[in-house]
Design an enzyme around this catalytic site. Sequence first.
Site, PDB file in Angstrom:
ATOM      1  N   HIS A 181      25.185  48.814  40.070  1.00  0.00           N
ATOM      2  CA  HIS A 181      26.156  48.027  39.303  1.00  0.00           C
ATOM      3  C   HIS A 181      25.744  46.553  39.366  1.00  0.00           C
ATOM      4  O   HIS A 181      25.306  46.068  40.405  1.00  0.00           O
ATOM      5  CB  HIS A 181      27.550  48.225  39.894  1.00  0.00           C
ATOM      6  N   CYS A 238      34.536  49.164  37.455  1.00  0.00           N
ATOM      7  CA  CYS A 238      33.068  49.156  37.312  1.00  0.00           C
ATOM      8  C   CYS A 238      32.450  50.529  37.529  1.00  0.00           C
ATOM      9  O   CYS A 238      31.321  50.777  37.103  1.00  0.00           O
ATOM     10  CB  CYS A 238      32.472  48.168  38.301  1.00  0.00           C
ATOM     11  N   ASN A 296      28.690  40.465  35.013  1.00  0.00           N
ATOM     12  CA  ASN A 296      29.307  41.753  35.349  1.00  0.00           C
ATOM     13  C   ASN A 296      30.089  42.254  34.133  1.00  0.00           C
ATOM     14  O   ASN A 296      31.093  41.652  33.742  1.00  0.00           O
ATOM     15  CB  ASN A 296      30.238  41.546  36.554  1.00  0.00           C
TER      16      ASN A 296
HETATM   17  N1  ACO Z   1      31.639  27.258  41.920  1.00  0.00           N
HETATM   18  C1  ACO Z   1      31.618  26.497  43.013  1.00  0.00           C
HETATM   19  N2  ACO Z   1      32.222  26.850  44.162  1.00  0.00           N
HETATM   20  C2  ACO Z   1      32.877  28.033  44.164  1.00  0.00           C
HETATM   21  C3  ACO Z   1      32.937  28.867  43.035  1.00  0.00           C
HETATM   22  C4  ACO Z   1      32.280  28.438  41.874  1.00  0.00           C
HETATM   23  N3  ACO Z   1      32.269  29.169  40.755  1.00  0.00           N
HETATM   24  N4  ACO Z   1      33.651  29.982  43.360  1.00  0.00           N
HETATM   25  C5  ACO Z   1      34.031  29.854  44.633  1.00  0.00           C
HETATM   26  N5  ACO Z   1      33.575  28.661  45.132  1.00  0.00           N
HETATM   27  C6  ACO Z   1      33.760  28.097  46.464  1.00  0.00           C
HETATM   28  C7  ACO Z   1      34.999  28.618  47.151  1.00  0.00           C
HETATM   29  O1  ACO Z   1      36.142  27.892  46.761  1.00  0.00           O
HETATM   30  C8  ACO Z   1      34.660  28.393  48.596  1.00  0.00           C
HETATM   31  O2  ACO Z   1      34.858  27.040  48.917  1.00  0.00           O
HETATM   32  P1  ACO Z   1      35.387  26.599  50.371  1.00  0.00           P
HETATM   33  O3  ACO Z   1      34.331  27.048  51.336  1.00  0.00           O
HETATM   34  O4  ACO Z   1      35.529  25.121  50.241  1.00  0.00           O
HETATM   35  O5  ACO Z   1      36.688  27.323  50.550  1.00  0.00           O
HETATM   36  C9  ACO Z   1      33.136  28.670  48.645  1.00  0.00           C
HETATM   37  O6  ACO Z   1      32.681  28.534  47.286  1.00  0.00           O
HETATM   38  C10 ACO Z   1      32.788  30.038  49.157  1.00  0.00           C
HETATM   39  O7  ACO Z   1      33.653  31.002  48.506  1.00  0.00           O
HETATM   40  P2  ACO Z   1      33.447  32.537  48.674  1.00  0.00           P
HETATM   41  O8  ACO Z   1      34.485  33.266  47.874  1.00  0.00           O
HETATM   42  O9  ACO Z   1      33.344  32.862  50.139  1.00  0.00           O
HETATM   43  O10 ACO Z   1      31.998  32.708  47.998  1.00  0.00           O
HETATM   44  P3  ACO Z   1      31.061  33.959  47.947  1.00  0.00           P
HETATM   45  O11 ACO Z   1      29.748  33.620  48.484  1.00  0.00           O
HETATM   46  O12 ACO Z   1      31.746  35.199  48.466  1.00  0.00           O
HETATM   47  O13 ACO Z   1      30.872  34.136  46.356  1.00  0.00           O
HETATM   48  C11 ACO Z   1      31.678  35.600  44.625  1.00  0.00           C
HETATM   49  C12 ACO Z   1      31.981  34.411  45.526  1.00  0.00           C
HETATM   50  C13 ACO Z   1      30.528  35.222  43.734  1.00  0.00           C
HETATM   51  C14 ACO Z   1      32.908  35.924  43.803  1.00  0.00           C
HETATM   52  C15 ACO Z   1      31.287  36.832  45.496  1.00  0.00           C
HETATM   53  O14 ACO Z   1      32.210  36.964  46.540  1.00  0.00           O
HETATM   54  C16 ACO Z   1      31.183  38.136  44.749  1.00  0.00           C
HETATM   55  O15 ACO Z   1      30.301  38.336  43.954  1.00  0.00           O
HETATM   56  N6  ACO Z   1      32.077  39.107  45.094  1.00  0.00           N
HETATM   57  C17 ACO Z   1      31.950  40.513  44.704  1.00  0.00           C
HETATM   58  C18 ACO Z   1      32.303  40.824  43.292  1.00  0.00           C
HETATM   59  C19 ACO Z   1      32.216  42.321  43.089  1.00  0.00           C
HETATM   60  O16 ACO Z   1      31.336  42.999  43.574  1.00  0.00           O
HETATM   61  N7  ACO Z   1      33.162  42.893  42.379  1.00  0.00           N
HETATM   62  C20 ACO Z   1      33.182  44.338  42.293  1.00  0.00           C
HETATM   63  C21 ACO Z   1      33.135  44.845  40.976  1.00  0.00           C
HETATM   64  S1  ACO Z   1      34.123  44.026  39.824  1.00  0.00           S
HETATM   65  C22 ACO Z   1      35.127  45.204  39.026  1.00  0.00           C
HETATM   66  O17 ACO Z   1      35.333  46.301  39.496  1.00  0.00           O
HETATM   67  C23 ACO Z   1      35.775  44.871  37.774  1.00  0.00           C
END
Ligand code: ACO
Length: 334
Positions: free
Chosen positions: A257, A116, A287
């Site tokens: 980003h 990214c 993204n």
């Molecule tokens: N729908 C429903 N539930 C979901 C989903 C979904 N799509 N995805 C995850 N969950 C669930 C998980 O299984 C978990 O369930 P559990 O509590 O029963 O175990 C719960 O939701 C919480 O999961 P987390 O991973 O802790 O959720 P979080 O709030 O962190 O959101 C997300 C996940 C959206 C992926 C977030 O962590 C995120 O945006 N991360 C950063 C991404 C980023 O910045 N990437 C960098 C750049 S990318 C690149 O360089 C190519």
Amino acid sequence: MSKTYASFISIGAYVPKKVLTNQMLEKMVDTTDEWIKKRTGIETRHIAESDEYTSDMGYEAGKLAIERSGLSIDDIDLVLCATVTPDYFNMPSTACIISDKLGIKNVQAFDISAACSGFVYLLSIAKAFIESGMKKNILIIGSEKFSSIVDYTDRGTCILFGDGAGAAIISATEDKTKAMIDIHASADGSYSDFLVTPAPGSVNPVSQKVIDKGLNFVKMKGNETFKLAVKTLTKDVKHILEKNNIASKDILHFIPHQANYRIIKAVGDALKFNEEQVVVTVHKYGNTSAASIPMAINDIYESGRLKYGELMLLDTFGGGLTWASALVIFAGKK
Ligand code: ACO
């Protein structure tokens, strides 16, 4: 002798037509529109056709950026493409393919891989080439067909990513008021397992095991990446503003980003930016990795929000891990 500066003189982007909505994803994986909107801010993302490649999107964005710059194809003396979803994983580079599609002949062309952060990394490379006097008009492109490495059975990643491209022309100038002010780009490979596409590569050449285990798909430690992104982006912006003696209130366009609205909001609040300053496109594009920042710049340009001479602050974070921020004057056509 007068000094040569690097100037950001035009922007272009390309958004594929096909739209993937949260409602469509509800039918593919165990998720809901409500969860996606609440946790990420994303409502739609655009997906390239099966026969529409990273180079095709990069070509469209690049063509627009060249047209808007007022330059001709013959003026371009370097073509750079940032992508982690190249047309081919080994060779040729996507920059070479885009150059050919644009009709740019006999100039240096290469890709970089910084996920990214790729577009802002390219800004730093273009700045160095221009300030050293080696090049005069550089086409930089961030283009991603992320749908080609997303596992549409993994709800942790498939809801996040979209396809698209953005491009800019960076040109030499002696007018300091048009110069890019500063760029800070960095990396920490000790977090390389946070975001990884395990194959194909020298670690996992293509094999039946790769296919069976889905190693060709992007894997992400979402929550860990999220926390580090907020911390790093905030620290990096504070650093570049302090170093250049610029206050948050003097930034007209803060363009972070576009990975997750909660990351954008947390960083914006920590830096005391108001809503008008912060550019948000994640709700419609998701993204798009290296294309995210130039697509966002193009959005505010096309809507009339970005004008000649205005100061932009770019801030990005991605796989590697990599991060980068830049203070850039938009020196596009008045
Ligand atoms: N729908 C429903 N539930 C979901 C989903 C979904 N799509 N995805 C995850 N969950 C669930 C998980 O299984 C978990 O369930 P559990 O509590 O029963 O175990 C719960 O939701 C919480 O999961 P987390 O991973 O802790 O959720 P979080 O709030 O962190 O959101 C997300 C996940 C959206 C992926 C977030 O962590 C995120 O945006 N991360 C950063 C991404 C980023 O910045 N990437 C960098 C750049 S990318 C690149 O360089 C190519």
